[in-house]
Design a protein around this motif. Sequence first.
Motif, mmCIF file in Angstrom:
data_model
loop_
_atom_site.group_PDB
_atom_site.id
_atom_site.type_symbol
_atom_site.label_atom_id
_atom_site.label_comp_id
_atom_site.label_asym_id
_atom_site.label_seq_id
_atom_site.Cartn_x
_atom_site.Cartn_y
_atom_site.Cartn_z
ATOM 1 N N ILE A 1 0.858 -1.184 0.000
ATOM 2 C CA ILE A 1 0.000 0.000 0.000
ATOM 3 C C ILE A 1 0.894 1.234 0.000
ATOM 4 O O ILE A 1 1.815 1.332 0.807
ATOM 5 C CB ILE A 1 -0.911 0.010 1.247
ATOM 6 N N ALA A 2 0.619 2.139 -0.917
ATOM 7 C CA ALA A 2 1.395 3.381 -1.002
ATOM 8 C C ALA A 2 0.586 4.499 -0.358
ATOM 9 O O ALA A 2 -0.474 4.883 -0.873
ATOM 10 C CB ALA A 2 1.701 3.710 -2.453
ATOM 11 N N THR A 3 1.073 5.011 0.752
ATOM 12 C CA THR A 3 0.329 6.055 1.462
ATOM 13 C C THR A 3 0.253 7.350 0.665
ATOM 14 O O THR A 3 -0.691 8.111 0.830
ATOM 15 C CB THR A 3 0.954 6.335 2.844
ATOM 16 N N GLY A 4 1.193 7.578 -0.214
ATOM 17 C CA GLY A 4 1.179 8.796 -1.026
ATOM 18 C C GLY A 4 0.342 8.677 -2.284
ATOM 19 O O GLY A 4 0.196 9.647 -3.035
ATOM 20 N N ASP A 5 -0.220 7.511 -2.532
ATOM 21 C CA ASP A 5 -1.031 7.259 -3.726
ATOM 22 C C ASP A 5 -2.358 8.000 -3.607
ATOM 23 O O ASP A 5 -2.971 8.010 -2.538
ATOM 24 C CB ASP A 5 -1.273 5.757 -3.856
ATOM 25 N N SER A 6 -2.805 8.584 -4.695
ATOM 26 C CA SER A 6 -4.076 9.319 -4.665
ATOM 27 C C SER A 6 -5.276 8.374 -4.643
ATOM 28 O O SER A 6 -6.376 8.783 -4.286
ATOM 29 C CB SER A 6 -4.175 10.259 -5.868
ATOM 30 N N ARG A 7 -5.067 7.104 -4.997
ATOM 31 C CA ARG A 7 -6.167 6.134 -4.974
ATOM 32 C C ARG A 7 -6.443 5.683 -3.546
ATOM 33 O O ARG A 7 -5.508 5.506 -2.761
ATOM 34 C CB ARG A 7 -5.821 4.904 -5.812
ATOM 35 N N PRO A 8 -7.712 5.469 -3.215
ATOM 36 C CA PRO A 8 -8.011 4.906 -1.893
ATOM 37 C C PRO A 8 -7.362 3.536 -1.737
ATOM 38 O O PRO A 8 -7.088 2.840 -2.725
ATOM 39 C CB PRO A 8 -9.548 4.774 -1.904
ATOM 40 N N ILE A 9 -7.128 3.129 -0.502
ATOM 41 C CA ILE A 9 -6.449 1.862 -0.238
ATOM 42 C C ILE A 9 -7.223 0.691 -0.847
ATOM 43 O O ILE A 9 -6.623 -0.213 -1.433
ATOM 44 C CB ILE A 9 -6.230 1.673 1.280
ATOM 45 N N ALA A 10 -8.538 0.694 -0.721
ATOM 46 C CA ALA A 10 -9.335 -0.403 -1.294
ATOM 47 C C ALA A 10 -9.106 -0.499 -2.800
ATOM 48 O O ALA A 10 -8.996 -1.595 -3.354
ATOM 49 C CB ALA A 10 -10.818 -0.214 -0.990
ATOM 50 N N HIS A 11 -9.006 0.642 -3.459
ATOM 51 C CA HIS A 11 -8.771 0.649 -4.912
ATOM 52 C C HIS A 11 -7.378 0.104 -5.229
ATOM 53 O O HIS A 11 -7.195 -0.604 -6.220
ATOM 54 C CB HIS A 11 -8.939 2.062 -5.461
ATOM 55 N N GLN A 12 -6.394 0.423 -4.393
ATOM 56 C CA GLN A 12 -5.049 -0.116 -4.598
ATOM 57 C C GLN A 12 -5.057 -1.646 -4.500
ATOM 58 O O GLN A 12 -4.391 -2.329 -5.282
ATOM 59 C CB GLN A 12 -4.069 0.466 -3.572
ATOM 60 N N ILE A 13 -5.832 -2.176 -3.556
ATOM 61 C CA ILE A 13 -5.943 -3.627 -3.410
ATOM 62 C C ILE A 13 -6.611 -4.227 -4.640
ATOM 63 O O ILE A 13 -6.129 -5.227 -5.200
ATOM 64 C CB ILE A 13 -6.713 -3.998 -2.129
ATOM 65 N N VAL A 14 -7.705 -3.625 -5.087
ATOM 66 C CA VAL A 14 -8.416 -4.106 -6.274
ATOM 67 C C VAL A 14 -7.466 -4.131 -7.472
ATOM 68 O O VAL A 14 -7.370 -5.134 -8.185
ATOM 69 C CB VAL A 14 -9.655 -3.233 -6.573
#
Length: 136
Positions: free
Chosen positions: A11-24
């Motif tokens: 999980i990238a905390t600096g990513d603009s995508r929500p965490i759930a979206h990063q997992i998807v």
Amino acid sequence: MPRVAPLAISIATGDSRPIAHQIVDAVRLQITTDQLSVGDRLPSVRGLAQQLGINPNTVAKAYGQLTIEGWLEARAGLGLFVAVRREQLSGEERERRIGEAVDRFVNEVVAIRYPPDRAVDLVAHALEAIAPSKIA
């Protein structure tokens, strides 16, 4: 009972995508690139949440979306498994989604004032590295 397939997700905390979206996105990519195969069992909601250090509700949301989209299937009492892929998107829907993705990408390239030709090269190389035989 099938073994649980490890999920190499970060999980990238600096990513603009929500965490759930990063997992998807990460699970979709692993399925598409054959890192996860049909029938592989995924970690439990709690197990993945613990691995990633996040709220189990976030994992449940991601798993729910993946199940609705047909990437995963739930088996009562057994857990979640990689589903047999079927073409779910019409040509129109694929075009709409790629158009949205391109718009977001172009806006980001412009916002950070990155050279467009270099950005295109990076995308081409990233696609080739991920799945050279899957892009068609």
